[in-house]
Write a protein that holds these residues in place. Structure first.
Motif, PDB file in Angstrom:
ATOM      1  N   HIS A   1       0.795  -1.229   0.000  1.00 50.95           N
ATOM      2  CA  HIS A   1       0.000   0.000   0.000  1.00 50.95           C
ATOM      3  C   HIS A   1       0.831   1.284   0.000  1.00 50.95           C
ATOM      4  N   ASP A   2       2.092   1.193  -0.372  1.00 51.40           N
ATOM      5  CA  ASP A   2       2.929   2.388  -0.503  1.00 51.40           C
ATOM      6  C   ASP A   2       3.019   2.729  -1.988  1.00 51.40           C
ATOM      7  N   ARG A   3       2.029   3.442  -2.481  1.00 53.14           N
ATOM      8  CA  ARG A   3       1.929   3.758  -3.909  1.00 53.14           C
ATOM      9  C   ARG A   3       3.057   4.658  -4.403  1.00 53.14           C
ATOM     10  N   ASP A   4       3.671   5.418  -3.514  1.00 54.45           N
ATOM     11  CA  ASP A   4       4.647   6.423  -3.928  1.00 54.45           C
ATOM     12  C   ASP A   4       6.082   5.918  -4.011  1.00 54.45           C
ATOM     13  N   ALA A   5       6.356   4.726  -3.512  1.00 51.66           N
ATOM     14  CA  ALA A   5       7.721   4.199  -3.519  1.00 51.66           C
ATOM     15  C   ALA A   5       7.936   3.349  -4.773  1.00 51.66           C
ATOM     16  N   GLU A   6       8.517   3.954  -5.787  1.00 54.49           N
ATOM     17  CA  GLU A   6       8.780   3.256  -7.041  1.00 54.49           C
ATOM     18  C   GLU A   6       9.889   2.216  -6.833  1.00 54.49           C
ATOM     19  N   PRO A   7       9.661   0.970  -7.278  1.00 51.95           N
ATOM     20  CA  PRO A   7      10.710  -0.050  -7.105  1.00 51.95           C
ATOM     21  C   PRO A   7      11.922   0.259  -7.986  1.00 51.95           C
ATOM     22  N   ARG A   8      13.094   0.159  -7.391  1.00 55.70           N
ATOM     23  CA  ARG A   8      14.339   0.450  -8.106  1.00 55.70           C
ATOM     24  C   ARG A   8      15.312  -0.705  -7.940  1.00 55.70           C
ATOM     25  N   VAL A   9      16.021  -1.007  -9.014  1.00 54.75           N
ATOM     26  CA  VAL A   9      17.009  -2.084  -9.025  1.00 54.75           C
ATOM     27  C   VAL A   9      18.359  -1.500  -8.639  1.00 54.75           C
ATOM     28  N   ALA A  10      18.968  -2.081  -7.607  1.00 56.21           N
ATOM     29  CA  ALA A  10      20.282  -1.637  -7.138  1.00 56.21           C
ATOM     30  C   ALA A  10      21.350  -2.407  -7.922  1.00 56.21           C
ATOM     31  N   GLU A  11      21.632  -1.962  -9.135  1.00 55.47           N
ATOM     32  CA  GLU A  11      22.533  -2.700 -10.024  1.00 55.47           C
ATOM     33  C   GLU A  11      23.992  -2.648  -9.595  1.00 55.47           C
ATOM     34  N   ASP A  12      24.403  -1.588  -8.915  1.00 52.94           N
ATOM     35  CA  ASP A  12      25.814  -1.431  -8.575  1.00 52.94           C
ATOM     36  C   ASP A  12      26.134  -1.836  -7.141  1.00 52.94           C
ATOM     37  N   ARG A  13      25.197  -2.431  -6.447  1.00 55.41           N
ATOM     38  CA  ARG A  13      25.411  -2.836  -5.064  1.00 55.41           C
ATOM     39  C   ARG A  13      26.272  -4.105  -5.042  1.00 55.41           C
ATOM     40  N   PRO A  14      27.311  -4.156  -4.207  1.00 56.04           N
ATOM     41  CA  PRO A  14      28.167  -5.345  -4.157  1.00 56.04           C
ATOM     42  C   PRO A  14      27.430  -6.541  -3.554  1.00 56.04           C
ATOM     43  N   LEU A  15      27.843  -7.734  -3.966  1.00 51.93           N
ATOM     44  CA  LEU A  15      27.278  -8.950  -3.397  1.00 51.93           C
ATOM     45  C   LEU A  15      27.451  -8.936  -1.887  1.00 51.93           C
ATOM     46  N   GLY A  16      26.454  -9.423  -1.182  1.00 51.97           N
ATOM     47  CA  GLY A  16      26.497  -9.465   0.265  1.00 51.97           C
ATOM     48  C   GLY A  16      25.978  -8.194   0.928  1.00 51.97           C
ATOM     49  N   ALA A  17      25.713  -7.155   0.143  1.00 53.23           N
ATOM     50  CA  ALA A  17      25.236  -5.896   0.709  1.00 53.23           C
ATOM     51  C   ALA A  17      23.717  -5.808   0.686  1.00 53.23           C
ATOM     52  N   GLY A  18      23.040  -6.873   0.289  1.00 52.25           N
ATOM     53  CA  GLY A  18      21.585  -6.876   0.231  1.00 52.25           C
ATOM     54  C   GLY A  18      21.078  -6.185  -1.016  1.00 52.25           C
ATOM     55  N   GLY A  19      19.752  -6.178  -1.162  1.00 57.00           N
ATOM     56  CA  GLY A  19      19.153  -5.469  -2.274  1.00 57.00           C
ATOM     57  C   GLY A  19      19.228  -6.181  -3.605  1.00 57.00           C
ATOM     58  N   LEU A  20      19.353  -7.502  -3.593  1.00 59.53           N
ATOM     59  CA  LEU A  20      19.468  -8.243  -4.848  1.00 59.53           C
ATOM     60  C   LEU A  20      18.144  -8.837  -5.322  1.00 59.53           C
ATOM     61  N   GLY A  21      17.061  -8.625  -4.589  1.00 61.21           N
ATOM     62  CA  GLY A  21      15.784  -9.244  -4.923  1.00 61.21           C
ATOM     63  C   GLY A  21      15.288  -8.914  -6.315  1.00 61.21           C
TER      64      GLY A  21
END
Length: 136
Positions: free
Chosen positions: A88-108
Protein backbone atom coordinates in the motif's frame (compact mmCIF):
# COMPACT_ATOMS: atom_id res chain seq x y z
CA UNK A 1 19.69 2.58 -9.44
CA UNK A 2 17.33 1.95 -12.31
CA UNK A 3 13.56 1.69 -12.37
CA UNK A 4 11.53 -1.28 -13.44
CA UNK A 5 9.31 -0.72 -16.47
CA UNK A 6 5.88 0.61 -15.52
CA UNK A 7 3.16 -1.51 -17.12
CA UNK A 8 0.05 -3.45 -16.22
CA UNK A 9 0.64 -7.06 -17.26
CA UNK A 10 -1.75 -9.60 -18.70
CA UNK A 11 -5.11 -7.88 -18.11
CA UNK A 12 -7.04 -11.11 -18.74
CA UNK A 13 -5.03 -13.18 -16.25
CA UNK A 14 -7.06 -15.37 -13.91
CA UNK A 15 -6.17 -15.61 -10.24
CA UNK A 16 -5.14 -19.10 -9.12
CA UNK A 17 -4.12 -18.35 -5.51
CA UNK A 18 -3.77 -15.40 -3.14
CA UNK A 19 -1.83 -14.90 0.09
CA UNK A 20 -2.01 -11.93 2.46
CA UNK A 21 1.13 -11.43 4.55
CA UNK A 22 1.77 -9.20 7.53
CA UNK A 23 5.07 -10.64 8.84
CA UNK A 24 8.29 -12.21 7.60
CA UNK A 25 7.33 -15.40 9.45
CA UNK A 26 4.55 -15.96 6.93
CA UNK A 27 7.04 -16.26 4.04
CA UNK A 28 7.66 -19.94 4.80
CA UNK A 29 3.98 -20.72 4.34
CA UNK A 30 3.90 -18.69 1.12
CA UNK A 31 6.80 -20.70 -0.31
CA UNK A 32 5.27 -24.06 0.65
CA UNK A 33 1.78 -23.20 -0.58
CA UNK A 34 3.09 -21.73 -3.83
CA UNK A 35 5.05 -24.93 -4.49
CA UNK A 36 1.87 -26.95 -3.85
CA UNK A 37 -0.17 -24.73 -6.19
CA UNK A 38 2.43 -25.02 -8.94
CA UNK A 39 2.65 -28.79 -8.51
CA UNK A 40 -1.08 -28.90 -9.20
CA UNK A 41 -0.42 -26.96 -12.41
CA UNK A 42 2.13 -29.56 -13.58
CA UNK A 43 4.97 -27.01 -13.76
CA UNK A 44 8.54 -28.24 -14.05
CA UNK A 45 10.84 -28.11 -11.04
CA UNK A 46 12.92 -25.35 -12.59
CA UNK A 47 9.93 -23.05 -13.13
CA UNK A 48 8.63 -23.83 -9.63
CA UNK A 49 12.03 -23.08 -8.07
CA UNK A 50 12.45 -19.79 -9.95
CA UNK A 51 8.89 -18.66 -9.19
CA UNK A 52 9.27 -19.53 -5.51
CA UNK A 53 12.48 -17.49 -5.23
CA UNK A 54 10.89 -14.54 -7.03
CA UNK A 55 7.70 -14.63 -4.93
CA UNK A 56 9.79 -14.77 -1.76
CA UNK A 57 12.04 -11.87 -2.86
CA UNK A 58 9.18 -9.64 -4.00
CA UNK A 59 7.15 -10.36 -0.85
CA UNK A 60 10.19 -9.67 1.33
CA UNK A 61 10.71 -6.33 -0.45
CA UNK A 62 7.05 -5.42 0.02
CA UNK A 63 7.18 -6.29 3.72
CA UNK A 64 10.45 -4.39 4.20
CA UNK A 65 9.85 -1.31 2.04
CA UNK A 66 6.08 -1.11 1.55
CA UNK A 67 3.02 -0.58 3.70
CA UNK A 68 0.97 -3.56 4.93
CA UNK A 69 -0.70 -5.71 4.12
CA UNK A 70 1.33 -7.43 1.40
CA UNK A 71 -0.78 -9.41 -1.06
CA UNK A 72 0.83 -12.06 -3.26
CA UNK A 73 -1.16 -13.47 -6.17
CA UNK A 74 -0.44 -16.31 -8.56
CA UNK A 75 -2.10 -15.62 -11.92
CA UNK A 76 -2.33 -17.39 -15.27
CA UNK A 77 -3.01 -16.08 -18.74
CA UNK A 78 -2.51 -18.51 -21.61
CA UNK A 79 0.99 -19.97 -21.37
CA UNK A 80 2.13 -17.39 -18.78
CA UNK A 81 2.23 -17.66 -15.02
CA UNK A 82 2.47 -14.36 -13.18
CA UNK A 83 3.52 -13.52 -9.62
CA UNK A 84 1.97 -10.18 -8.60
CA UNK A 85 2.94 -8.68 -5.23
CA UNK A 86 1.11 -5.62 -3.90
CA UNK A 87 1.61 -3.31 -0.94
CA UNK A 88 0.00 0.00 0.00
CA UNK A 89 2.93 2.39 -0.50
CA UNK A 90 1.93 3.76 -3.91
CA UNK A 91 4.65 6.42 -3.93
CA UNK A 92 7.72 4.20 -3.52
CA UNK A 93 8.78 3.26 -7.04
CA UNK A 94 10.71 -0.05 -7.11
CA UNK A 95 14.34 0.45 -8.11
CA UNK A 96 17.01 -2.08 -9.02
CA UNK A 97 20.28 -1.64 -7.14
CA UNK A 98 22.53 -2.70 -10.02
CA UNK A 99 25.81 -1.43 -8.57
CA UNK A 100 25.41 -2.84 -5.06
CA UNK A 101 28.17 -5.34 -4.16
CA UNK A 102 27.28 -8.95 -3.40
CA UNK A 103 26.50 -9.47 0.27
CA UNK A 104 25.24 -5.90 0.71
CA UNK A 105 21.58 -6.88 0.23
CA UNK A 106 19.15 -5.47 -2.27
CA UNK A 107 19.47 -8.24 -4.85
CA UNK A 108 15.78 -9.24 -4.92
CA UNK A 109 14.87 -7.27 -8.04
CA UNK A 110 18.10 -8.33 -9.76
CA UNK A 111 17.25 -12.00 -9.12
CA UNK A 112 13.70 -11.38 -10.28
CA UNK A 113 14.91 -9.86 -13.56
CA UNK A 114 17.25 -12.79 -14.20
CA UNK A 115 14.75 -15.54 -13.25
CA UNK A 116 11.58 -14.18 -14.90
CA UNK A 117 10.69 -13.76 -18.57
CA UNK A 118 9.37 -10.24 -17.90
CA UNK A 119 9.16 -7.90 -14.88
CA UNK A 120 7.40 -4.62 -14.21
CA UNK A 121 5.28 -2.61 -11.82
CA UNK A 122 2.16 -0.47 -11.70
CA UNK A 123 0.06 1.45 -9.20
CA UNK A 124 -3.69 1.46 -8.65
CA UNK A 125 -5.67 3.93 -6.55
CA UNK A 126 -4.73 2.04 -3.37
CA UNK A 127 -1.72 -0.20 -4.08
CA UNK A 128 1.63 -0.60 -5.79
CA UNK A 129 2.21 -3.91 -7.62
CA UNK A 130 5.46 -5.52 -8.71
CA UNK A 131 4.99 -8.46 -11.07
CA UNK A 132 7.04 -11.11 -12.83
CA UNK A 133 5.93 -13.48 -15.57
CA UNK A 134 7.16 -16.95 -16.46
CA UNK A 135 6.56 -19.24 -19.42
CA UNK A 136 4.67 -22.30 -18.22
Amino acid sequence: MTSLPASVPYPLAAEICRWTLATYGELRGLRAELRDALAGSAETGDVTDRMTVVANELATNALRHGLPPTVVRLLRQGDRLIIDVADHDRDAEPRVAEDRPLGAGGLGLQLTRSFAADVGWYATDATKHVWASFAS
